[in-house]
Design a protein around this motif. Structure first.
Motif, PDB file in Angstrom:
ATOM      1  N   TYR A 178     -50.290  53.988 -91.591  1.00  0.00           N
ATOM      2  CA  TYR A 178     -49.462  53.011 -90.676  1.00  0.00           C
ATOM      3  C   TYR A 178     -50.214  52.875 -89.354  1.00  0.00           C
ATOM      4  O   TYR A 178     -50.824  53.643 -88.790  1.00  0.00           O
ATOM      5  CB  TYR A 178     -48.133  53.788 -90.772  1.00  0.00           C
ATOM      6  N   LYS A 209     -36.283  45.066 -87.822  1.00  0.00           N
ATOM      7  CA  LYS A 209     -36.938  45.647 -89.151  1.00  0.00           C
ATOM      8  C   LYS A 209     -38.113  45.000 -89.523  1.00  0.00           C
ATOM      9  O   LYS A 209     -39.073  45.614 -89.834  1.00  0.00           O
ATOM     10  CB  LYS A 209     -36.040  45.757 -89.974  1.00  0.00           C
ATOM     11  N   VAL A 265     -42.027  46.507 -89.780  1.00  0.00           N
ATOM     12  CA  VAL A 265     -42.592  46.553 -90.966  1.00  0.00           C
ATOM     13  C   VAL A 265     -43.915  45.587 -91.154  1.00  0.00           C
ATOM     14  O   VAL A 265     -44.886  46.276 -91.513  1.00  0.00           O
ATOM     15  CB  VAL A 265     -41.636  46.434 -92.016  1.00  0.00           C
ATOM     16  N   THR A 277     -42.705  51.773 -92.879  1.00  0.00           N
ATOM     17  CA  THR A 277     -42.581  51.153 -94.380  1.00  0.00           C
ATOM     18  C   THR A 277     -41.323  51.229 -94.529  1.00  0.00           C
ATOM     19  O   THR A 277     -40.226  51.544 -93.917  1.00  0.00           O
ATOM     20  CB  THR A 277     -43.462  52.063 -95.390  1.00  0.00           C
ATOM     21  N   ALA A 278     -40.737  49.908 -95.518  1.00  0.00           N
ATOM     22  CA  ALA A 278     -39.514  49.545 -95.784  1.00  0.00           C
ATOM     23  C   ALA A 278     -38.790  50.815 -96.400  1.00  0.00           C
ATOM     24  O   ALA A 278     -37.760  50.992 -96.455  1.00  0.00           O
ATOM     25  CB  ALA A 278     -39.615  48.392 -96.666  1.00  0.00           C
TER      26      ALA A 278
END
Length: 390
Positions: free
Chosen positions: A24, A314, A318, A324-325
């Motif tokens: 990430y 959001k 993302v 992450t979702a």
């Protein structure tokens, strides 16, 4: 307090380097919509680098406020919350963005749409819901309810339309008098913007060079009336006359943070400023107002689908690779559990006893009584030092 671990973010994102171990991004740079300026040569920065931790803090805070307000609305429908109840759903980015910029010495005073602000300023979810339900675990021992909540550096929740604005100027005067380098954010809505006391407060703050940020949370509607019908000039950031003004997209949490950073620095150096935070509320003015007689359901639904501050944020974080979702789903579940447990605790909490109703009304009651309509109705005043649970 939330302000100790938040940061920022905006509208158009750019990819940041990925953390190879966790896959990430550790940070991402975002850009905001342009700010509108009045009597200002320069404005806030329009881009900001946001860390992963900051993004998670923003998202969590906004989602918690949304859940808190959903619970408050349900409790009202169950007739467990009585009296007035004004929800903040749709405006979460305003409070979270401003609070993120506030420093420990800064202050805020607002009207009655403040359940989320109360939480951000240090009261846990149960403390807010217990106050709404009139229970002793509430932040004001159940005596204040929806419109009168308080916390350190947070002066309410005020039920008289516009009255908090001159009070906010007074808090700013106190900051200047004490020399603590603090400011006061005095919040009001577009519905209160035409109050004479608002303009009187502008005038005094300018003449006295007070570190006050006058914040108009323009959610488009007053009590049953649109801004266009109530105001001849809906550019609220320009209505301070000689006072400088700043317009910000109130549906973007990072834009609000950037604007508030700028405003705090400005008023400490130059005196008062008017900031319009352009936002939207999903509910009516209060729970007794369905909110559909002066706007359409399609309008509300369109904003939910295209401009919602939480879902928009959001998508940004993302797509930027910050989270992450699945991570956000876990946060959502944890917040739902937290609010559900706090709701159950508030329902089970007890009310204060009748003897406590007349205590701690004054810090120092010289007469010893709380006056009523006639001497026979006066109540004896005493202090238990329990006026607030903080």
């Amino acid at each position: 307090m939330f302000r100790t671990f938040v940061a920022e973010l905006p509208v158009l994102f750019r990819k940041a380097p990925l953390n190879s171990a966790k896959n990430y991004a550790t940070e991402a740079k975002f850009e905001t919509k342009p700010f509108k300026l009045h009597n200002l040569k320069t404005g806030p920065a329009t881009s900001r680098t946001v860390t992963r931790d900051e993004a998670l803090a923003y998202y969590s805070a906004m989602q918690r406020i949304r859940r808190l307000e959903t619970s408050a609305g349900n409790l009202y429908k169950e007739k467990i919350v009585r009296g007035f109840c004004h929800l903040y759903s749709g405006q979460e980015a305003c409070a979270v963005g401003m609070n993120a910029a506030m420093r420990p010495q800064d202050n805020i005073i607002s009207a009655y749409r403040v359940h989320g602000w109360t939480h951000l300023m240090g009261v846990d979810v149960k403390g807010v819901l217990s106050e709404l339900t009139g229970k002793q675990g509430g932040c004001a021992r159940g005596k204040g309810g929806s419109m009168h909540m308080y916390a350190p550096n947070f002066y309410g929740g005020n039920g008289i339309v516009g009255a908090q604005v001159p009070l906010g100027a007074g808090v700013a005067l106190a900051c200047k008098y004490k020399g603590n380098n603090g400011v006061c954010l005095a919040l009001y809505g577009d519905g209160a913007s035409n109050q004479g006391q608002v303009f009187e407060a502008y005038n005094m703050a300018y003449l006295w060079n007070l570190p006050c940020i006058f914040v108009c949370e323009n959610n488009g509607y007053g009590m049953g009336t649109s801004a266009d019908r109530s105001s001849c000039n809906t550019n609220y950031f320009q209505r301070g006359d000689v006072l400088p003004g700043l317009w910000v997209d109130g549906m973007d949490v990072v834009a609000v943070k950037l604007a508030t950073d700028f405003a705090i620095d400005y008023v400490l150096k130059n005196g008062p400023l008017v900031m319009e935070v352009h936002t939207y509320r999903y509910s009516g003015h209060s729970m007794s107002d369905p909110g559909t007689s002066y706007r359409t359901r399609d309008e509300v639904q369109e904003v939910r689908q295209t401009r919602d501050p939480i879902s928009s944020f959001k998508d940004k974080i993302v797509n930027a690779g910050l989270v992450t979702a699945d991570e956000l789903k876990k946060i959502d579940a944890a917040i739902k559990k937290e609010v559900d447990e706090a709701t159950a605790a508030a329902k089970a909490d007890a009310e204060i006893g009748l003897p406590e109703l007349s205590t701690d009304v004054y810090a120092n009651n010289l007469e010893g009584y709380i006056r009523g309509a006639s001497p026979s109705s006066w109540l004896k005043h005493s202090s238990l030092n329990k006026a607030v649970n903080m």
